[in-house]
Design a protein around this motif. Structure first.
Motif, short mmCIF file in Angstrom:
data_model
loop_
_atom_site.label_atom_id
_atom_site.label_comp_id
_atom_site.label_asym_id
_atom_site.label_seq_id
_atom_site.Cartn_x
_atom_site.Cartn_y
_atom_site.Cartn_z
N LYS A 8 0.87 -1.17 0.00
CA LYS A 8 0.00 0.00 0.00
C LYS A 8 0.91 1.22 0.00
O LYS A 8 2.12 1.10 0.02
N ASP A 9 0.32 2.38 0.02
CA ASP A 9 1.12 3.61 0.01
C ASP A 9 1.79 3.88 1.35
O ASP A 9 2.67 4.71 1.44
N ARG A 10 1.36 3.19 2.39
CA ARG A 10 1.93 3.46 3.71
C ARG A 10 1.87 2.21 4.58
O ARG A 10 1.15 1.26 4.30
N CYS A 11 2.66 2.24 5.64
CA CYS A 11 2.58 1.21 6.66
C CYS A 11 2.82 1.88 8.00
O CYS A 11 3.35 2.99 8.07
N PHE A 12 2.42 1.20 9.06
CA PHE A 12 2.57 1.73 10.40
C PHE A 12 3.47 0.80 11.19
O PHE A 12 3.27 -0.41 11.19
N ILE A 13 4.46 1.37 11.86
CA ILE A 13 5.34 0.62 12.74
C ILE A 13 4.85 0.86 14.16
O ILE A 13 4.81 2.01 14.61
N VAL A 14 4.47 -0.22 14.83
CA VAL A 14 3.87 -0.12 16.16
C VAL A 14 4.86 -0.65 17.18
O VAL A 14 5.28 -1.81 17.09
N GLY A 15 5.23 0.19 18.12
CA GLY A 15 6.14 -0.22 19.18
C GLY A 15 5.40 -0.98 20.26
O GLY A 15 4.29 -1.46 20.07
N LEU A 25 -6.03 0.75 18.55
CA LEU A 25 -5.30 0.05 17.49
C LEU A 25 -6.24 -0.55 16.44
O LEU A 25 -5.78 -0.94 15.38
N SER A 26 -7.53 -0.58 16.71
CA SER A 26 -8.47 -1.08 15.70
C SER A 26 -8.50 -0.15 14.48
O SER A 26 -8.90 -0.56 13.40
N LEU A 27 -8.03 1.08 14.64
CA LEU A 27 -7.94 2.01 13.51
C LEU A 27 -6.94 1.53 12.46
O LEU A 27 -6.97 1.97 11.32
N LEU A 28 -6.06 0.61 12.85
CA LEU A 28 -5.04 0.09 11.93
C LEU A 28 -5.48 -1.21 11.27
O LEU A 28 -4.69 -1.85 10.57
N ILE A 34 3.72 -3.28 11.08
CA ILE A 34 4.94 -3.98 11.48
C ILE A 34 5.13 -3.69 12.96
O ILE A 34 4.98 -2.55 13.39
N SER A 35 5.46 -4.72 13.72
CA SER A 35 5.69 -4.49 15.14
C SER A 35 6.85 -5.35 15.62
O SER A 35 7.43 -6.12 14.85
N ILE A 36 7.16 -5.23 16.91
CA ILE A 36 8.36 -5.87 17.44
C ILE A 36 8.07 -6.74 18.66
O ILE A 36 7.07 -6.56 19.36
N ASN A 37 8.96 -7.65 18.90
CA ASN A 37 9.05 -8.48 20.09
C ASN A 37 7.71 -9.00 20.58
O ASN A 37 7.05 -9.73 19.88
N LEU A 38 7.26 -8.62 21.76
CA LEU A 38 6.10 -9.25 22.37
C LEU A 38 4.79 -8.49 22.16
O LEU A 38 3.88 -8.58 22.98
N ILE A 39 4.65 -7.80 21.07
CA ILE A 39 3.37 -7.16 20.76
C ILE A 39 2.26 -8.20 20.70
O ILE A 39 1.09 -7.89 20.91
N LEU A 40 2.61 -9.45 20.43
CA LEU A 40 1.60 -10.50 20.33
C LEU A 40 0.90 -10.77 21.67
O LEU A 40 -0.12 -11.44 21.70
N LYS A 41 1.42 -10.23 22.74
CA LYS A 41 0.73 -10.34 24.03
C LYS A 41 -0.38 -9.30 24.17
O LYS A 41 -1.15 -9.35 25.11
N ASP A 48 0.80 -7.35 10.89
CA ASP A 48 0.99 -8.14 9.67
C ASP A 48 2.38 -8.77 9.65
O ASP A 48 2.56 -9.89 9.18
N TYR A 49 3.35 -8.04 10.16
CA TYR A 49 4.74 -8.49 10.16
C TYR A 49 5.31 -8.28 11.55
O TYR A 49 5.04 -7.28 12.20
N LEU A 50 6.10 -9.24 12.00
CA LEU A 50 6.70 -9.18 13.33
C LEU A 50 8.21 -9.27 13.23
O LEU A 50 8.74 -10.12 12.52
#
Length: 79
Positions: A8-15, A25-28, A34-41, A48-50
């Motif tokens: 897409k034209d943009r992506c969001f990196i979530v800390g 975060l439902s707005l995303l 794209i996020s990092i480490n334990l965002i899955l908690k 979409d990508y970890l």
């Protein structure tokens, strides 16, 4: 290099951190994320990508990272 196939034209990196409790975060939902480490908690957000840059996080949370939620791709940045 990561090639995002649903480009897409943009992506969001979530800390991570407690400040995420104040963000809807439902707005995303329909955005590339794209996020990092334990965002899955997080109880409601799955990126979409970890990226896991800490091998200790990966070793201690393998099941959470690979089995609990569906992500499109996983990045392991071991240095």
């Amino acid at each position: 290099m990561l090639e995002i196939t649903n480009r897409k034209d943009r992506c969001f990196i979530v800390g991570t951190g407690e400040s995420l409790n104040d963000i809807d975060l439902s707005l995303l939902k329909d955005e590339t994320t794209i996020s990092i480490n334990l965002i899955l908690k997080h109880p409601t957000f799955v990126p979409d990508y970890l990226c896991v840059a800490d091998t200790t996080v990966m070793e201690n949370n393998y099941d959470t990272i690979f089995n609990d939620k569906t992500i499109k791709d996983f990045l392991n940045l071991q240095m």
